[in-house]
Design a protein around this motif. Structure first.
Motif, PDB file in Angstrom:
ATOM      1  N   GLN A 185       0.941  -1.384   0.060  1.00  0.00           N
ATOM      2  CA  GLN A 185       0.026   0.034   0.132  1.00  0.00           C
ATOM      3  C   GLN A 185       1.009   1.252  -0.032  1.00  0.00           C
ATOM      4  OE1 GLN A 185      -1.544  -1.148   3.646  1.00  0.00           O
ATOM      5  NE2 GLN A 185      -3.771  -1.618   2.942  1.00  0.00           N
ATOM      6  N   ASN A 186       0.425   2.413  -0.584  1.00  0.00           N
ATOM      7  CA  ASN A 186       0.956   3.599  -0.357  1.00  0.00           C
ATOM      8  C   ASN A 186       0.466   3.863   0.947  1.00  0.00           C
ATOM      9  OD1 ASN A 186      -1.793   4.773  -0.598  1.00  0.00           O
ATOM     10  ND2 ASN A 186      -1.387   5.033  -2.783  1.00  0.00           N
ATOM     11  N   TRP A 187       1.324   5.299   1.473  1.00  0.00           N
ATOM     12  CA  TRP A 187       1.158   5.838   2.784  1.00  0.00           C
ATOM     13  C   TRP A 187      -0.264   6.154   3.013  1.00  0.00           C
ATOM     14  CZ3 TRP A 187      -1.144  10.246   4.474  1.00  0.00           C
ATOM     15  CH2 TRP A 187      -1.194  11.230   3.680  1.00  0.00           C
ATOM     16  N   PHE A 188      -1.109   6.584   1.951  1.00  0.00           N
ATOM     17  CA  PHE A 188      -2.434   6.867   2.300  1.00  0.00           C
ATOM     18  C   PHE A 188      -3.372   5.704   2.573  1.00  0.00           C
ATOM     19  CE2 PHE A 188      -6.708   8.027   1.164  1.00  0.00           C
ATOM     20  CZ  PHE A 188      -7.007   9.040   2.003  1.00  0.00           C
ATOM     21  N   ASP A 189      -3.280   4.791   1.686  1.00  0.00           N
ATOM     22  CA  ASP A 189      -3.914   3.447   1.990  1.00  0.00           C
ATOM     23  C   ASP A 189      -3.599   2.947   3.375  1.00  0.00           C
ATOM     24  OD1 ASP A 189      -5.244   3.815  -0.273  1.00  0.00           O
ATOM     25  OD2 ASP A 189      -3.855   2.825  -1.508  1.00  0.00           O
ATOM     26  N   TYR A 190      -2.363   2.784   3.550  1.00  0.00           N
ATOM     27  CA  TYR A 190      -1.858   2.321   4.725  1.00  0.00           C
ATOM     28  C   TYR A 190      -2.382   2.871   6.014  1.00  0.00           C
ATOM     29  CZ  TYR A 190       1.688  -0.103   7.596  1.00  0.00           C
ATOM     30  OH  TYR A 190       2.422  -0.808   8.432  1.00  0.00           O
ATOM     31  N   ALA A 191      -2.492   4.208   5.975  1.00  0.00           N
ATOM     32  CA  ALA A 191      -3.175   5.096   6.948  1.00  0.00           C
ATOM     33  C   ALA A 191      -4.692   4.668   7.018  1.00  0.00           C
ATOM     34  CB  ALA A 191      -3.010   6.488   6.874  1.00  0.00           C
ATOM     35  N   VAL A 192      -5.479   4.746   6.204  1.00  0.00           N
ATOM     36  CA  VAL A 192      -6.792   4.615   6.204  1.00  0.00           C
ATOM     37  C   VAL A 192      -6.917   2.996   6.892  1.00  0.00           C
ATOM     38  CG1 VAL A 192      -8.811   3.858   4.712  1.00  0.00           C
ATOM     39  CG2 VAL A 192      -7.218   5.688   4.386  1.00  0.00           C
TER      40      VAL A 192
END
Length: 572
Positions: free
Chosen positions: A60-67
């Protein structure tokens, strides 16, 4: 301060040092996926992920990881809230406890999901065994796994270059839980059971007191919860007295073991960091900065508690002893642990953001209580909870190299990555969340009747009670100055808000930094590159932490513990 006190401290630090490299190497082996070379683990993981519908090869990119992390924690919060409000009609409730009040249930659910363990209730008289095991204990595992996943994602940001992804949140959460937290907790639980900590589903027992009255003695599945409460940086005890209770912490040996468990993962993750960026010296420099800050704080707490209460000398008591108070300040402390065992535990638990206590922090001297409060004000960087201590110290490292770069007129670099305005904005945002939350909510509580109504003391000590509560909540610690009556709608809601801000408003900027760093190309070392693996860098990080902490919190500390300290020496 005695020689055997210093010996205890030396033994603790030596045992901690012996665990850092083996456990750090093991976690690097796990989080880099090298454990999959063992066929049984590979098959086990593959079956588990297939059952959960997860493709471990997809990152995942950082945004998907955070979500993913936010959704995971929100789900856990809802489930824990449901367990607490429905425990009256659920099994494993031998004492027939009813539902927890909605505001207290919300506060408790937020507390354990955010890895804070703030407890505005007495566990042995409020929670069923099901709530303790399926609610509190499970979230201790999952909140710690969340912090570890964030730290590993940030480490990948430094270790990778020209990459668009920072890992898979579901894979990291699973591996942190199954391969690190669970086996260590099993070992810890067996040790505690051996030392006499109860582990039973039988209800409370009654015993005849010396005067003939009947006494009810609570017990339950304590050993299993005790191990993970310490390992996870959560600190939520089965009993109201936490680790001061003889069923949670029966001996001097368990006291030492508990302190080691609190620091174990947080300290070892620095070595994991060094291994994953392929330079172990980088990890040692971060650990060195943590230990310097820890020792400085311990020196203040130990000396303050060993000196004792100045009121005794002012009243003509213990003048012949040559100290302010013979034997030091034993108020609120267990005799079986003494001054050193209590001061060391208090410094460990606030330096780590664990929140477990074996003494009453409200009864510490003003300087001792003020120092454990200051430990939490440093944004969880003195070892910290699993994961949060590492990424917190990395945030300060970014600030330190940025300041150093400005001083010499060069673009700052850290581990071959140029640190630019985007990373600094996110780092400053993450570092300002806790101070802003603490100071704003403390000032509101200090002027509203609902906030003042909860104080057992007025004046500087009353202010310290408020400041400690919001600092502990926003820093995800959970310990308290127990003079504050926090089980009110006002405090349940405002402290829950502080916990949410201190945890989840940090997740997004930290992972944004990880994504930004992972996408950067690696810059070769030059003669102008600041060395970040020696004592010079340790001094730079320590100075950055102390300066930022002093500038931010000194006025508040001056109104509370410092004012109380100087007034105590000037009375009479």
């Amino acid at each position: 301060m005695t020689w055997h006190g210093f010996l205890l401290i030396a033994v603790f630090l030596l045992l901690l040092a012996l665990t850092v490299r083996p456990l750090g190497g093991y976690m690097a082996w796990i989080f880099t996926g090298r454990h999959a070379s063992i066929r049984f683990l590979e098959y086990f993981e593959r079956a588990l992920f297939r059952l959960a519908g997860i493709d471990p090869s997809t990152e995942q990119n950082w945004f998907d990881y955070a979500v993913a992390l936010l959704i995971f924690n929100l789900t856990g919060m809802i489930l824990l809230f449901a367990i607490l409000t429905l425990q009256g009609v659920m099994p494993l409730n031998p004492q027939h406890f009813g539902a927890m009040a909605p505001d207290l249930a919300l506060n408790t659910a937020v507390s354990f999901v955010t890895n804070t363990s703030w407890q505005a209730y007495a566990g042995e008289t409020t929670l069923s065994y099901l709530s303790q095991m399926a609610g509190i204990t499970v979230q201790s595992f999952l909140s710690a796994a969340t912090g570890m996943a964030m730290a590993i994602a940030m480490v990948r940001g430094f270790a990778r270059h020209s990459a668009e992804t920072i890992g898979n949140a579901w894979v990291d959460l699973t591996r942190a839980t199954l391969y690190v937290l669970l086996p260590l907790s099993i070992i810890g639980a067996l040790f505690f059971a051996w030392q006499g900590v109860p582990q039973t589903l039988g209800g409370p027992v009654t015993a005849a007191a010396l005067e003939g009255a009947q006494q009810t003695i609570s017990r339950g599945p304590v050993a299993s919860q005790e191990a993970i409460k310490l390992l996870s940086g959560d600190g939520g005890g089965f009993f109201n007295a936490n680790s001061a209770h003889p069923y949670e912490n029966p001996t001097a040996l368990t006291n030492l073991f508990e302190m080691l468990l609190i620091f174990l993962i947080g300290a070892a993750l620095t070595n994991t960091f060094g291994r994953m960026v392929r330079d172990e010296r980088q990890g040692w420099s971060l650990l060195g900065a943590m230990i310097v800050l820890f020792v400085l704080g311990l020196g203040v707490v130990y000396s303050a508690e060993a000196s004792g209460n100045p009121h005794f000398a002012r009243l003509g008591i213990d003048q012949a002893a040559g100290t302010l108070q013979a034997g030091g300040n034993m108020e609120g402390k267990e005799v079986r642990f003494g001054i050193t065992g209590s001061a060391l535990f208090a410094n460990v638990t606030t330096a780590s953001s664990d929140g477990a206590v074996n003494a009453m922090h409200d009864s510490f001297t003003p300087l001792g209580g003020g120092m454990v409060m200051a430990n939490m004000m440093m944004d969880e960087v003195i070892v910290g909870a699993p994961g949060s201590g590492l990424f917190g110290m990395l945030l300060f490292a970014l600030v330190a190299v940025f300041i150093a770069g400005l001083m010499v007129g060069r673009t700052p670099e850290y581990l071959g990555k140029k640190i630019q305005s985007a990373e600094m904005k996110m780092a400053v945002l993450a570092l300002l969340v806790v101070p802003a939350t603490v100071l704003i909510l403390t000032s509101v509580a200090a002027v509203l009747p609902a906030g003042l109504a909860g104080l057992a003391n007025m004046g500087p000590h009353g202010f310290s009670e408020l400041l400690y509560a919001y600092t502990s909540s926003a820093a995800t610690n959970g310990s308290a100055f127990a003079g504050l009556n926090a089980n009110t709608i006002f405090f349940n809601l405002t402290l829950a808000l502080a916990m949410l801000c201190g945890r989840f408003l940090v997740i997004i900027p930290v992972l944004a930094i990880a994504g930004s760093l992972a996408a950067k190309k690696k810059v070769p070392v030059s003669v102008g590159t600041l060395p970040t693996d020696g004592m010079q860098f340790v001094f730079l990080i320590v100075s950055t932490v102390l300066i930022l902490g002093a500038l931010t919190f000194f006025p508040a500390l001056a109104l509370g513990p410092l004012a109380e300290h100087y007034s105590a020496h000037q009375l009479y």
